[in-house]
Design a protein around this motif. Sequence first.
Motif, short mmCIF file in Angstrom:
data_model
loop_
_atom_site.label_atom_id
_atom_site.label_comp_id
_atom_site.label_asym_id
_atom_site.label_seq_id
_atom_site.Cartn_x
_atom_site.Cartn_y
_atom_site.Cartn_z
N VAL A 141 0.99 -1.29 0.17
CA VAL A 141 -0.03 -0.11 0.04
C VAL A 141 0.99 1.17 -0.01
CG1 VAL A 141 -1.75 1.38 1.51
CG2 VAL A 141 -2.11 -0.92 1.10
N ILE A 142 1.79 1.24 0.84
CA ILE A 142 2.57 2.77 1.00
C ILE A 142 3.66 2.74 -0.07
CG2 ILE A 142 4.11 3.83 2.53
CD1 ILE A 142 2.96 2.40 4.97
N ASN A 143 4.20 1.71 -0.31
CA ASN A 143 5.43 1.99 -1.14
C ASN A 143 5.19 1.94 -2.78
OD1 ASN A 143 7.66 2.29 0.48
ND2 ASN A 143 8.08 0.40 0.91
N GLU A 144 4.26 0.80 -3.04
CA GLU A 144 3.85 0.30 -4.27
C GLU A 144 2.64 1.22 -4.89
OE1 GLU A 144 5.30 -4.27 -4.63
OE2 GLU A 144 3.21 -3.86 -4.27
N VAL A 145 1.79 1.56 -3.95
CA VAL A 145 0.53 2.16 -4.44
C VAL A 145 0.82 3.71 -4.11
CG1 VAL A 145 -1.94 2.47 -4.33
CG2 VAL A 145 -0.87 0.14 -4.10
N VAL A 146 0.78 4.10 -2.74
CA VAL A 146 0.87 5.50 -2.55
C VAL A 146 2.06 6.40 -2.90
CG1 VAL A 146 0.80 7.11 -0.68
CG2 VAL A 146 -0.63 4.96 -0.47
N LYS A 147 3.12 5.49 -2.93
CA LYS A 147 4.45 6.48 -3.26
C LYS A 147 4.83 6.28 -4.88
CE LYS A 147 6.19 6.57 1.59
NZ LYS A 147 7.28 6.22 2.11
N GLY A 148 4.53 4.86 -5.03
CA GLY A 148 4.97 4.59 -6.33
C GLY A 148 3.91 5.03 -7.29
N GLU A 149 2.69 4.11 -7.38
CA GLU A 149 1.54 4.66 -8.55
C GLU A 149 1.22 6.25 -8.60
OE1 GLU A 149 -1.43 1.68 -8.65
OE2 GLU A 149 0.29 -0.08 -8.14
N TRP A 150 0.95 6.58 -7.45
CA TRP A 150 0.47 7.90 -7.29
C TRP A 150 1.65 8.88 -7.15
CZ3 TRP A 150 -3.02 7.21 -2.36
CH2 TRP A 150 -4.25 6.20 -2.68
N GLY A 151 3.02 8.70 -7.02
CA GLY A 151 3.92 9.50 -7.11
C GLY A 151 3.70 10.66 -6.02
N TRP A 152 3.41 10.26 -4.91
CA TRP A 152 2.99 11.06 -3.47
C TRP A 152 4.36 11.34 -2.92
CZ3 TRP A 152 2.66 9.96 1.84
CH2 TRP A 152 2.06 11.01 2.29
N ASP A 153 4.75 12.48 -2.55
CA ASP A 153 5.69 12.90 -1.84
C ASP A 153 5.81 13.19 -0.53
OD1 ASP A 153 4.61 15.38 -2.05
OD2 ASP A 153 6.11 16.28 -3.17
N GLY A 154 4.79 12.99 0.15
CA GLY A 154 4.51 13.42 1.60
C GLY A 154 5.01 12.27 2.54
N LEU A 155 4.77 12.54 3.81
CA LEU A 155 5.32 11.56 4.96
C LEU A 155 4.22 10.88 5.45
CD1 LEU A 155 7.56 12.68 7.86
CD2 LEU A 155 5.19 12.15 8.45
N VAL A 156 4.54 9.58 5.85
CA VAL A 156 3.72 8.58 6.41
C VAL A 156 4.29 8.39 7.89
CG1 VAL A 156 2.76 6.29 6.35
CG2 VAL A 156 3.15 7.31 4.23
N MET A 157 3.46 8.83 8.86
CA MET A 157 3.33 8.63 10.31
C MET A 157 2.61 7.21 10.88
SD MET A 157 1.42 11.89 12.18
CE MET A 157 2.02 13.15 10.85
N SER A 158 2.97 6.77 11.64
CA SER A 158 2.10 5.87 12.54
C SER A 158 1.01 6.34 13.35
CB SER A 158 2.91 5.03 13.52
OG SER A 158 3.21 5.69 14.64
N ASP A 159 -0.14 5.72 13.44
CA ASP A 159 -1.00 6.27 14.75
C ASP A 159 -0.32 5.94 15.82
OD1 ASP A 159 -3.25 6.79 16.11
OD2 ASP A 159 -4.54 5.57 14.90
N TRP A 160 -0.68 6.54 17.05
CA TRP A 160 0.00 6.35 18.25
C TRP A 160 0.25 5.41 18.88
CZ3 TRP A 160 0.18 10.46 15.58
CH2 TRP A 160 0.82 11.70 15.99
N PHE A 161 1.27 4.73 18.97
CA PHE A 161 1.70 3.31 19.35
C PHE A 161 1.33 2.34 18.59
CE2 PHE A 161 0.49 5.98 23.10
CZ PHE A 161 1.69 5.98 24.09
N ALA A 162 1.06 2.32 17.24
CA ALA A 162 0.61 1.53 16.52
C ALA A 162 1.90 0.69 15.77
CB ALA A 162 -0.21 2.14 15.30
N THR A 163 3.18 1.33 15.85
CA THR A 163 4.21 0.49 15.08
C THR A 163 4.55 -0.70 16.01
OG1 THR A 163 5.00 2.74 14.46
CG2 THR A 163 6.34 0.85 14.10
N LYS A 164 4.88 -1.80 15.20
CA LYS A 164 5.18 -3.06 15.93
C LYS A 164 6.42 -3.69 15.77
CE LYS A 164 0.04 -4.08 15.11
NZ LYS A 164 -0.75 -5.03 14.37
N SER A 165 7.28 -2.95 14.64
CA SER A 165 8.52 -3.52 14.38
C SER A 165 9.55 -2.40 14.01
CB SER A 165 8.24 -4.50 13.37
OG SER A 165 7.88 -3.76 12.08
N ALA A 166 10.71 -2.79 13.81
CA ALA A 166 11.62 -1.89 13.23
C ALA A 166 11.92 -2.09 12.00
CB ALA A 166 13.14 -2.08 14.03
N ALA A 167 12.55 -2.94 11.37
CA ALA A 167 12.79 -3.36 9.96
C ALA A 167 11.65 -3.30 9.04
CB ALA A 167 13.86 -4.49 9.77
#
Length: 820
Positions: free
Chosen positions: A215-241
């Motif tokens: 969704v983020i890399n292939e569709v939003v940034k790739g297909e749409w060419g969107w140049d913005g920033l994606v942040m997590s919802d608060w405490f939503a991030t589950k991993s590093a790599a």
Amino acid sequence: MSPADAAPAEPSAHADLVASLDLASKVRLLSGATTFTLWPEPSVGLRELRLSDGPTGVRGLKFSGGPAVALFPNATLLASAWDEEALREVGGMLAEEALAQGIHVVLGPTINLHRTALGGRLFEAFSEDPLLTGRLAAAYVSGMQSRGVAACLKHLVANESETARNTVNSVVDEATLREVYLLPFEIAAEDARAWSMMAAYNDVNGVPATEQHHVINEVVKGEWGWDGLVMSDWFATKSAAPAANGGLELVMPGPDGPWGEALVRAVEGGEVPEAAVDDHLRRLLLLAERVGALGAEPEAPQDLPAADSPQRVEQMTRLAASGMTVLTHRGPVLPLDPSLRITLVGRHALETVDMGGGSAHVNPVHEVSVAEGLAAVLGDALTVVDGVEVRDRPVPARTTWVTDPETGEPGTHSWLYARDGSLIEHRHNDEAQRVVGFDEDFAERVATVVTRARLGISGRVELGVIGAGEWQLQAGDHRAEASLRVVGTGLGEEILAPPSTFDTVELDGSTVVETTVRLVGSDRGADDPDAPPLEGVGMFGLIARPARRPAGDAIADAVAVVAGADVAVVVVGLTEEQETEAVDKTTLALPGEQDALVRAVAAAAPRTVVVVNAATPVLMPWLDEVDAVLWAGLPGQEGGHAVAAALLGRVEPAGRLVTTFPAADGASPAWSVTPVDGDLAYDEGPFLGHRGHHAGRAPEPLFWFGHGLGLSSWEWSDAALSATGTPTVRVTNTGPRRSREVVQAYLEPSGGYVRLAGWAAVTLEPGQSAAVEVPLDRRVQRTWDAAAGAWAPAPERPAGRLLLARGLGDVRATLELHAG
């Protein structure tokens, strides 16, 4: 496509700044510094970025106890105007509210869809339709970002309910994901170039939303060419790599979290390309540049309207009243004649609910009830009578009932202590409820809170406490103890769904109540009596209010009063128990005995108007027994003034529904919000809401999407297609009042589902006519070819039908379409 290849954010613009930092410094900037701020980095000219929740107001940097701010009408009410210019105005107003507090990023709009009417957080989101949602969101974003404040589209993606929201796996086929749930994000990203998005709590097809490479890399940034920033919802991030590779730029909140040293090690170990970290940082620096936090500091704006200024009062009243929707109108009862004897009935009339619960909550500069709003116009001619109880759970004491014994101001006074008994702080509280331990900046953790308040009520009183912990309460001779724990396991329930308890006691005169709570965040350690207290996070408050009366007594009182009126106005609705973050509804029925109240009043009064104070659909078993129904949403700080303006016709309630109202519980294409073995299957595919009802996948609804009567009548004629395939129709205002009509165009392609393809509005004087042209959006004419993994070529003119309607239940013209 590798993570580093996904639409780099202006690499040349900030490459030198990124290259000047070592890996640890880069990674540090990609997690929050505090709950709502980001780290500054003076070496590259980066100042602190400040974020705030914002769907219905810019709350600021504190979850509770922050400054008094403007409270806006809720999203469904604003959307019901079907007016992009109104949403552009709202975006600009929110930007002004943000600029007044030095906020750079407002966390909104919420553009998830109304998949099922049980969704507890639907009040934050615009509608069930992706085109309507996307275009209104784009206008909102444009208005906000034109003032240099960033919007944040949320929550990416398939995040339509709250049950098990931190663990639920939304199972959505690719065509439905593309054609329906991603479409509002695509429209707002493409048309308004939104500067940020927020990844949701849930998983999507087995992958956490914060790790969604597809969704983020292939569709939003790739297909749409969107140049913005994606942040997590608060405490939503589950991993590093996985999250860093999945396209996430920013982990919130800070300073702790799953990145930091873990992400540094992942880069050094070859799990994450440093080029991906560099791209994340470039996007962060681009956001900072856009909002004026990188490089030369912009001049602070001057003369911004105050939250309670005449300008804001006018705007909030007009915006709320314009979106209110006349659902039924039998006979000449609306607009109300102010010379009549009018009786106002209902708990919602006296305690109007102006906002939903959870992170959308703000500390409003004021709130005007319906009783206050009508009384301001009608004066002593208005009679007001309370209604039945509308809540199952107790709520914090109103400030009109409690006084700070230290300062004499409305509110309470608290003393906060560390574990060793030392005083950390004491403070006045404007509200009888405050968050402790979530966004504090104390050097020590709070272990105990003592609160005192002088009660302004006597007689039979409900007296108790809210919040997880070990409680003691004393008020005169009454003493009580309680051990309260959070029952659920969801993230943030200590704040969003705190436990409570109360007793009904007899109090005489002015009484000072004192509560002491030893903070305990959850059941962890509760079985071990020797375990130290959890110096945790929670929402803590005092319950104090007159004891509730039997429903039969309240109904009898109302019936006795309305019998002498010309018109009874009954205000019913929902509360934050049903419309809130973290909790979904279980029924669309009005809580308590409100249905019985409406029926009894309708039987006793010559004419009855019902005002529904709710953001989302409710059942109306009394519909055929009343003369008119006005759906009023959650109308914000000027709610009472707006309802009065709509009822009296000073502002036309010209709204059109943004959500289909089912006729019964379960009678909709999508219903359940409860995962099965962790999965919530979007089995209805694209047939949510009106699409499914129209296709016969659910019974006839109570009210169709797009429905709304306004205060006039209309004739339509001469519907046709132009040479370019654009539909036109002539509309005539046949009623006695200036009015606004909304012409809706629905595409029904051969072999496909019906969908909103465009709309246009016109405002005319009585007797006036106008030709209305409805531009169609080609993005809703596309279909996703699952086999090819691509959009199918869109024909210049699809075969099928085009429906011109005043709502999908009132089709005024059908135009045949022939492929070509």
